[in-house]
Design a protein around this motif. Structure first.
Motif, short mmCIF file in Angstrom:
data_model
loop_
_atom_site.label_atom_id
_atom_site.label_comp_id
_atom_site.label_asym_id
_atom_site.label_seq_id
_atom_site.Cartn_x
_atom_site.Cartn_y
_atom_site.Cartn_z
N GLU A 92 0.81 -1.21 0.00
CA GLU A 92 0.00 0.00 0.00
C GLU A 92 0.85 1.27 0.00
O GLU A 92 0.49 2.26 -0.63
CB GLU A 92 -0.96 -0.01 1.18
N LEU A 93 1.99 1.24 0.67
CA LEU A 93 2.85 2.42 0.65
C LEU A 93 3.47 2.63 -0.73
O LEU A 93 3.75 3.77 -1.11
CB LEU A 93 3.92 2.31 1.73
N GLU A 94 3.68 1.58 -1.49
CA GLU A 94 4.12 1.75 -2.88
C GLU A 94 3.01 2.40 -3.70
O GLU A 94 3.28 3.26 -4.55
CB GLU A 94 4.50 0.40 -3.49
N VAL A 95 1.76 2.02 -3.43
CA VAL A 95 0.62 2.66 -4.11
C VAL A 95 0.57 4.14 -3.76
O VAL A 95 0.38 5.00 -4.63
CB VAL A 95 -0.70 1.97 -3.71
N VAL A 96 0.77 4.44 -2.49
CA VAL A 96 0.79 5.83 -2.04
C VAL A 96 1.94 6.59 -2.69
O VAL A 96 1.78 7.74 -3.13
CB VAL A 96 0.90 5.89 -0.50
N SER A 97 3.11 5.96 -2.77
CA SER A 97 4.27 6.59 -3.41
C SER A 97 3.96 6.92 -4.86
O SER A 97 4.32 8.00 -5.35
CB SER A 97 5.48 5.66 -3.32
N ASP A 98 3.31 6.01 -5.56
CA ASP A 98 2.94 6.26 -6.96
C ASP A 98 1.97 7.43 -7.07
O ASP A 98 2.07 8.24 -8.00
CB ASP A 98 2.30 5.01 -7.57
N ARG A 107 8.32 13.28 -8.06
CA ARG A 107 8.91 13.25 -6.72
C ARG A 107 8.09 12.32 -5.82
O ARG A 107 6.86 12.31 -5.88
CB ARG A 107 8.98 14.65 -6.12
N ARG A 108 8.80 11.57 -4.98
CA ARG A 108 8.15 10.60 -4.11
C ARG A 108 8.62 10.79 -2.67
O ARG A 108 9.72 11.31 -2.43
CB ARG A 108 8.51 9.17 -4.53
N PRO A 109 7.81 10.32 -1.71
CA PRO A 109 8.32 10.29 -0.34
C PRO A 109 9.50 9.32 -0.28
O PRO A 109 9.48 8.27 -0.91
CB PRO A 109 7.14 9.74 0.47
N ARG A 110 10.55 9.70 0.43
CA ARG A 110 11.68 8.79 0.59
C ARG A 110 11.37 7.84 1.75
O ARG A 110 11.13 8.26 2.87
CB ARG A 110 12.97 9.57 0.89
N PHE A 111 11.35 6.54 1.45
CA PHE A 111 11.15 5.52 2.47
C PHE A 111 12.48 4.82 2.75
O PHE A 111 13.35 4.75 1.89
CB PHE A 111 10.14 4.47 2.00
N VAL A 112 12.60 4.29 3.95
CA VAL A 112 13.71 3.40 4.24
C VAL A 112 13.48 2.13 3.41
O VAL A 112 12.44 1.49 3.51
CB VAL A 112 13.77 3.04 5.73
N PHE A 256 1.70 23.05 -1.17
CA PHE A 256 2.67 22.37 -2.03
C PHE A 256 2.82 23.12 -3.35
O PHE A 256 1.84 23.45 -4.01
CB PHE A 256 2.27 20.93 -2.34
N GLY A 257 4.06 23.38 -3.73
CA GLY A 257 4.32 24.06 -5.00
C GLY A 257 3.95 25.52 -4.99
O GLY A 257 3.78 26.14 -6.04
N THR A 258 3.91 26.10 -3.80
CA THR A 258 3.53 27.51 -3.69
C THR A 258 4.72 28.44 -3.92
O THR A 258 4.55 29.64 -4.10
CB THR A 258 2.97 27.81 -2.30
N PRO A 270 12.97 17.78 3.06
CA PRO A 270 13.98 16.78 2.67
C PRO A 270 13.43 15.35 2.64
O PRO A 270 14.16 14.43 2.30
CB PRO A 270 15.06 16.93 3.76
N LEU A 271 12.14 15.18 2.98
CA LEU A 271 11.53 13.85 2.93
C LEU A 271 11.20 13.41 1.51
O LEU A 271 10.81 12.26 1.29
CB LEU A 271 10.26 13.81 3.78
N TRP A 272 11.35 14.31 0.53
CA TRP A 272 11.11 13.94 -0.87
C TRP A 272 12.38 13.40 -1.50
O TRP A 272 13.49 13.80 -1.15
CB TRP A 272 10.65 15.16 -1.68
N VAL A 273 12.20 12.54 -2.50
CA VAL A 273 13.30 12.08 -3.33
C VAL A 273 12.88 12.24 -4.78
O VAL A 273 11.72 12.04 -5.13
CB VAL A 273 13.68 10.61 -3.01
N GLY A 274 13.82 12.60 -5.63
CA GLY A 274 13.50 12.79 -7.04
C GLY A 274 13.35 14.25 -7.42
O GLY A 274 13.33 15.13 -6.57
#
Length: 274
Positions: A92-98, A107-112, A256-258, A270-274
């Motif tokens: 489900e977290l991969e679905v959320v990342s997508d 850009r995606r949330p960076r997960f461990v 976001f994006g403001t 910094p929690l984003w990656v990409g």
């Protein structure tokens, strides 16, 4: 059996067959039954027709480059580990990342991660489920207990799943977003698609953990949400949520994006990656 009774039975069978093939609606947050106490995060989940008026406190603190979310499956002292749960959470977290990637231009949330897969850590706490549920604020109590177990780790935020009732279906307190799976019978699945299962709830709480919604946002309302657009993943207004078109700050004018022109922009986290 009379013809009228037979007709009623056939109608009941047809209704049951139709219900068995109907995809259940996604979940939605609902108002708390009483004014929330500290921490004031009290989203809940009912049918999509219920207006949304939860309260939340953004979970933003000092983070450095390479900050990441860690996924945690919490088991109380009297519970058995569900061996399927970590894989369900990971899916489900991969679905959320997508979903986030589709909203942010990639850009995606960076997960461990390990070997490319999201790491889901199983953690057992000392409290029983009843003890956790009986605490004045289960979310705060769980955060305190997890802090003693070094969860989350340095430069991390945590998305936590626990088979327990709680303050609400989901709550963000400090550095932890918690999904109380038993509170509203919302459980992750290995086959969920957006926004079904616990995917919407996870994305909603993670967006809070990124730091949304700042009080200076033009459409801030209902304690950490926005009240202008039913498509917003953090919508907390009185209209029905637009489930088919959920977005991350549509219009890019609140959080976001403001460009940070009016108040902090979570695109800078910094929690984003990409």
């Amino acid at each position: 059996m009379t013809l009228q009774q037979a007709g009623q039975v056939l109608a009941q069978i047809a209704a049951a067959q139709q219900a068995s093939t109907t995809v259940p609606p996604p979940t939605i947050e609902a108002p708390p039954t009483a004014p929330p106490t500290a921490p004031p995060t009290v989203p809940s989940t009912v049918t999509p027709t219920t207006p949304t008026t939860p309260t939340t406190t953004p979970s933003q603190g000092p983070l450095g480059p390479g900050a990441a979310f860690e996924a945690v499956y919490v088991v109380t002292s009297d519970q058995a580990v569900d061996p399927d749960r970590p894989a369900q959470i990971g899916h489900e977290l991969e679905v959320v990342s997508d979903w986030f990637a589709g909203q942010t231009g990639g850009r995606r949330p960076r997960f461990v991660r390990e070997g490319g897969s999201i790491v889901v850590t199983t953690v057992r706490i000392a409290r029983t489920r009843a003890q956790l549920e009986a605490s004045p604020s289960p979310g705060q109590s769980l955060q305190t207990e997890l802090a003693g177990l070094s969860v989350p780790g340095p430069n991390h935020r945590a998305i936590v799943y626990v088979e327990s009732g709680g303050d609400a279906c989901g709550i963000s307190t400090g550095a932890i977003s918690t999904l109380f799976m038993a509170q509203c019978d919302i459980h992750p699945s290995a086959t969920s698609t957006w926004p079904y299962g616990a995917t919407y709830l996870a994305a909603h709480e993670m967006t809070h953990t990124f730091g949304a919604v700042p009080t200076c946002a033009p459409h801030y309302g209902n304690g950490g949400h926005v009240v202008d657009d039913p498509r917003d993943v953090l919508y907390g207004g009185g209209s029905a949520r637009d489930w088919a078109n959920l977005m991350l700050d549509p219009g890019h004018d609140d959080y976001f994006g403001t460009g940070g022109a009016t108040c902090p922009d979570i695109a800078d986290s910094p929690l984003w990656v990409g």
